[in-house]
Write a protein that holds these residues in place. Structure first.
Motif, PDB file in Angstrom:
ATOM      1  N   ALA A 130       0.623  -1.271  -0.012  1.00  0.00           N
ATOM      2  CA  ALA A 130       0.113  -0.036   0.050  1.00  0.00           C
ATOM      3  C   ALA A 130       0.951   1.251  -0.029  1.00  0.00           C
ATOM      4  CB  ALA A 130      -0.838  -0.130   1.090  1.00  0.00           C
ATOM      5  N   THR A 131       1.699   1.247   0.610  1.00  0.00           N
ATOM      6  CA  THR A 131       2.906   2.430   0.780  1.00  0.00           C
ATOM      7  C   THR A 131       3.523   2.609  -0.383  1.00  0.00           C
ATOM      8  OG1 THR A 131       4.455   1.254   2.160  1.00  0.00           O
ATOM      9  CG2 THR A 131       3.006   2.637   3.550  1.00  0.00           C
ATOM     10  N   THR A 150       1.016   3.926  -3.001  1.00  0.00           N
ATOM     11  CA  THR A 150       0.616   5.012  -3.017  1.00  0.00           C
ATOM     12  C   THR A 150       1.600   6.227  -3.294  1.00  0.00           C
ATOM     13  OG1 THR A 150      -0.748   4.218  -1.246  1.00  0.00           O
ATOM     14  CG2 THR A 150      -0.575   6.668  -1.101  1.00  0.00           C
ATOM     15  N   THR A 151       3.046   5.745  -3.109  1.00  0.00           N
ATOM     16  CA  THR A 151       4.116   6.632  -3.237  1.00  0.00           C
ATOM     17  C   THR A 151       4.128   6.792  -4.844  1.00  0.00           C
ATOM     18  OG1 THR A 151       5.469   5.931  -1.187  1.00  0.00           O
ATOM     19  CG2 THR A 151       6.560   6.994  -3.026  1.00  0.00           C
ATOM     20  N   VAL A 167       3.721  10.280   2.162  1.00  0.00           N
ATOM     21  CA  VAL A 167       3.293   8.921   2.492  1.00  0.00           C
ATOM     22  C   VAL A 167       3.912   8.382   3.793  1.00  0.00           C
ATOM     23  CG1 VAL A 167       3.255   6.524   1.906  1.00  0.00           C
ATOM     24  CG2 VAL A 167       2.957   8.198   0.186  1.00  0.00           C
ATOM     25  N   VAL A 213      -6.137   0.103  -0.084  1.00  0.00           N
ATOM     26  CA  VAL A 213      -5.470   1.403  -0.633  1.00  0.00           C
ATOM     27  C   VAL A 213      -4.409   0.940  -1.490  1.00  0.00           C
ATOM     28  CG1 VAL A 213      -3.662   2.767   0.175  1.00  0.00           C
ATOM     29  CG2 VAL A 213      -5.787   2.279   1.609  1.00  0.00           C
ATOM     30  N   ALA A 263      -4.440   2.879  -5.405  1.00  0.00           N
ATOM     31  CA  ALA A 263      -3.312   3.456  -5.739  1.00  0.00           C
ATOM     32  C   ALA A 263      -2.672   3.047  -7.064  1.00  0.00           C
ATOM     33  CB  ALA A 263      -2.268   3.223  -4.624  1.00  0.00           C
TER      34      ALA A 263
END
Lengths: 240, 234
Positions: B159-160, B163-164, B180, B213, B217
């Motif tokens: 997810a991170t 998203t980044t 993030v 997420v 993303a």
């Protein structure tokens, strides 16, 4: 590949409110075009624009008759008709990049990579050659053209400024692109290297469109440019 | 015929000379080629400029966790929470350092090349992810508690990272990573304090949210890929 003609119309490029490049109308045709101007006059911005690195905030750019950028290009909220235009622009942009060799003003050579590997990596990004062997042959030829073939296995970080410049130049020259955009290719070169560069560029001028930015007015005359563009405070003062 | 022959001979000579001039491929690149990765892709991956940094960051996380494992002031749940919070940040740091003008001197040259920006970002991200995941798994082996929670960083990491990448197409990878990373730590601390459980953000509900997420993303990244393919060099 035939040398393309570039047209810029009504171009405005704003860089963080501190500088604006304005080009009302400019045509760059086959042969060598030299771009001159003082520091901060907008030479590099103009070359980054021609190299499809920086987008115009307004205006239109065509390469070989195909639109590669216009104001609508920067809005993603396009309706269906605009999306068709966007697809055509994408295709034209890709075609332009396939025929483009670009040398940026700053040092673009990663210190950890070996000379041959860097030029080969750029050749991969530029999608040169039909197979790895022919691509690597193009890399070899480009290194020969700048006199760096005997240093192929050397790490770029161990080279002098002039040698790194020649490596970056080889990455731009590889594959004989029909459009060459070179930002201060003469920087850090000694007299002999400058003579070699002049020879390499004038030899290519017959079948390519070459744009060269330089501070070196005396050297630029030896290129026998088809056109010289003078920039002053972000505006084209003279194109002759 | 003779000019054709000359050209072919010259080309063949260039091929031979290129074989002599070119340095041997790195062990990593040879490994990729042996794994049947296409040669141009292997070249792009092997030359990822920040692979080494990703390894260093991963090693730092592992060492940090290893040292915290012997710290008696934290209980097992606290130490596990530290690992689970830090592990998803490792690929974020790697992504921030793998693409952009600050990460790669040749970034501007790559912008002017026909190679897809999205492809380059994803290749480099995959390389950095593989490097960081391998070492983060070492940290997992040191985790004090058994069970699935030891792997509970995987979906948050997805997810991170996604998203980044999604935010990075518009703001640049470094800014996106900062946003993030900060948001992730604040979120984890807030949920843990509210629930009174250090591992609360990583339990079933947290995993489902992380999955959602990551999926969202990815959609944003793919739909916003024009920002990577186009003129973003300013």
């Amino acid at each position: 590949m035939t040398a393309p003609t570039l047209h810029l119309d009504g171009i405005v490029v704003r860089l963080a409110e501190r500088f604006t490049l304005t080009v009302d109308s400019l045509t760059v045709g086959p042969g060598i075009t030299v771009v001159q101007g003082a520091n901060g006059s907008g030479k590099s911005t103009l070359l980054r624009l021609l190299a499809t690195v920086v987008a115009p905030d307004a205006g239109r750019i065509t390469v070989a008759g195909r639109v590669v950028a216009d104001r609508a290009d920067r809005t993603d909220r396009a309706d269906r008709a605009d999306r068709a235009d966007a697809a055509a622009i994408d295709a034209a942009l890709l075609a332009t990049r396939r025929s483009l060799g670009y040398l940026p003003q700053h040092d673009s050579v990663p210190p950890r990579l070996r000379v041959f590997d860097h030029v080969d990596l750029v050749a991969v990004m530029r999608e040169l050659g039909t197979d790895p062997r022919s691509r690597r042959a193009m890399v070899h030829r480009a290194l020969v053209a700048v006199g760096m073939d005997d240093l192929g296995a050397e790490r770029c970080g161990r080279l002098s400024g002039g040698q790194r410049r020649r490596v970056a130049l080889a990455a731009a020259l590889a594959g004989r692109p029909s459009l060459l955009v070179l930002d201060e290719p003469d920087a850090s070169l000694d007299a002999d290297q400058l003579t070699g560069l002049t020879r390499a560029l004038t030899e290519r001028a017959g079948d390519a469109t070459i744009v060269v930015a330089t501070h070196h007015a005396a050297w630029s005359t030896t290129l026998h440019p088809a056109q010289t563009v003078q920039l002053h405070e972000g505006q084209v003062r003279r194109a002759a | 015929m003779i000019p054709d022959l000359d050209a072919r001979l010259a080309h063949n000579l260039d091929v031979v000379m290129a074989g002599i001039d070119a340095p041997p491929r790195s062990r990593f690149e040879r490994l990729l080629l042996r794994a049947r990765v296409p040669e141009p892709t292997a070249r792009l991956v092997a030359a990822t400029p920040t692979l080494r940094i990703a390894w260093f960051v991963s090693v730092a996380v592992v060492l940090l966790f290893a040292s915290s494992a012997g710290d008696t002031t934290w209980d097992d749940a606290g130490r596990l929470a530290v690992l689970l919070t830090l592990a998803p940040l490792v690929p974020v740091v790697g992504v921030a350092l793998a693409y952009g003008s600050g990460a790669d001197r040749a970034h501007e040259v790559s912008l002017a090349a026909p190679l897809s920006g999205l492809r380059l970002v994803l290749l480099r991200t995959a390389t950095v992810l593989a490097a960081s995941a391998a070492l983060t798994l070492l940290g997992v082996l040191l985790a004090p508690s058994a069970g699935w929670l030891r792997l509970a960083w995987l979906l948050p990491a997805a997810a991170t990272t996604a998203t980044t990448l999604a935010i990075g197409t518009r703001l640049g990878m470094r800014t996106a990573a900062g946003v993030v990373g900060t948001a992730w730590i604040m979120l984890v601390v807030a949920i843990a304090q509210t629930a009174g459980d250090a591992a609360a953000p990583f339990r079933a509900t947290g995993q489902l949210v992380a999955l959602a997420v990551a999926a969202l993303a990815t959609v944003v990244l793919v739909t916003g890929r024009r920002h990577l393919e186009h003129w973003d060099g300013r």
